[in-house]
Enzyme design. Sequence first.
Site, PDB file in Angstrom:
ATOM      1  N   LYS A  87     -24.724  -1.066  14.588  1.00 50.40           N
ATOM      2  CA  LYS A  87     -25.350  -0.860  15.377  1.00 50.40           C
ATOM      3  C   LYS A  87     -25.211  -0.327  16.554  1.00 50.40           C
ATOM      4  CE  LYS A  87     -26.770  -3.575  11.976  1.00 50.40           C
ATOM      5  NZ  LYS A  87     -27.747  -4.187  10.798  1.00 50.40           N
TER       6      LYS A  87
HETATM    7  C1  LIG Z   1     -27.732  -4.918   9.608  1.00 50.80           C
HETATM    8  C2  LIG Z   1     -28.438  -6.138   9.065  1.00 50.80           C
HETATM    9  C3  LIG Z   1     -28.755  -7.256   8.965  1.00 50.80           C
HETATM   10  C4  LIG Z   1     -27.639  -7.962   8.620  1.00 50.80           C
HETATM   11  O1  LIG Z   1     -26.416  -8.244  10.177  1.00 50.80           O
HETATM   12  P1  LIG Z   1     -24.595  -8.513   9.454  1.00 50.80           P
HETATM   13  O2  LIG Z   1     -24.566  -8.855  11.105  1.00 50.80           O
HETATM   14  O3  LIG Z   1     -24.405  -6.972   8.376  1.00 50.80           O
HETATM   15  O4  LIG Z   1     -25.009  -9.776   8.730  1.00 50.80           O
HETATM   16  C5  LIG Z   1     -30.551  -7.839   9.137  1.00 50.80           C
HETATM   17  N1  LIG Z   1     -31.124  -7.744   8.855  1.00 50.80           N
HETATM   18  C6  LIG Z   1     -30.899  -5.974   9.681  1.00 50.80           C
HETATM   19  C7  LIG Z   1     -32.484  -5.808   9.160  1.00 50.80           C
HETATM   20  C8  LIG Z   1     -30.144  -5.599   9.403  1.00 50.80           C
HETATM   21  O5  LIG Z   1     -30.014  -4.155   9.631  1.00 50.80           O
END
Ligand SMILES: *Cc1c(COP(=O)(O)O)cnc(C)c1O
Length: 370
Positions: free
Chosen positions: A185
């Site tokens: 992210k």
């Molecule tokens: C990455 C992501 C998640 C999940 O996040 P984690 O920290 O990996 O549990 C949820 N929704 C979206 C749209 C994502 O891209």
Amino acid sequence: MAHSFIPVNTPLLDGNEERYLMECIRTGWISSEGPFIKEFEEKMAAYVGRNFGVAVSNGSAALDIAVAALGIGAGDEVIMPTFTIISPALSIVRAGAKPVLVDSDPVTWNIDVSQIEQKITPKTKAILVVHIYGLPVDMDPVLELCEKYKLHLIEDAAEMHGQTYKGRRCGSFGAISTFSFYPNKHITTGEGGMVLTDDEELAEKCRKLRNLAFEPQGRRFIHYDLGWNYRMTNLQAALGLAQLEKIGQHLERKRNFGAIYQEGLRGMKDFQLPMDKINYAENIYWVFGLVAENEQLCNDTVQYLAEHHIGTRPFFWCMHEQPVFQKMGLYSGERYPIAEKLARNGFYLPSGLGLVNEDIKKVIQLLKAV
Ligand SMILES: *Cc1c(COP(=O)(O)O)cnc(C)c1O
């Protein structure tokens, strides 16, 4: 210099990460009781334009908490896109409610907002939007529907740190929004997430749910609700604070990679590129996705890139085609043609913050040779 293997993601940790982590070690504050948690929550909330932030162990946990805090449960329906990561659907299903699915917009790859209203029933409790890959959902029509039918809005902004919709920050809409800080992210804490809201009572509920539903007052170890241990550690918040200090540069870097890809791949036949901008937002290129004309071309391209040491990822797989949900008897016979095509023909290119311009250029050269 370009990397010899170009991974689909590699994080960038070149700010105060090491300093703040060392401070945790030096002071002994490594659990969720440490001082960086509150500071990270406040700074992230301020950045997004929210009153409250509740840091949690990951973005999926944030969604669990968001759904539970709004009291969504058995018999309820929540409208969401079929084309997404599974996390939001898991949170809804585990709450005993039903995710009701909507097809995708062929241009932005987000939920097709023109198809939401026909899915609203007396059981609908909320709309859960997921901003996908770099362009936000068209929020105005969603906000209107929430107003008209008195529905909660949950905003999964896990891929949208710093993105705006008509100038307003993603993650600032609706009752509750969630973020992830997974290493791919825009800012990372290794694993981590956050729930954001403007409502103090909801924020308190989220805090309680994250901490085994311990009562804020009264005799400890007596519980009136089902909670989770979804606490974030001070070590994670230390990383988060350092990353947040550099978010502007991170976004600039992603947009620069996006611009290089756009320039290099423009006019490439048989592939749909992401839109650089639409009337309500400019792409922040969380990842740079491509949709091939057909499944064969998608598979061949991915294989060719792999043979040349370039990492890629397939696009999400639709919720109505998930074996786990079909096994549970959900979604038999439902079809969502746009989303199905995205899932089969789409993949994304190396997009990580730790890459350099030469990496992106090498990927472009190879793609042009396909
Ligand atoms: C990455 C992501 C998640 C999940 O996040 P984690 O920290 O990996 O549990 C949820 N929704 C979206 C749209 C994502 O891209």
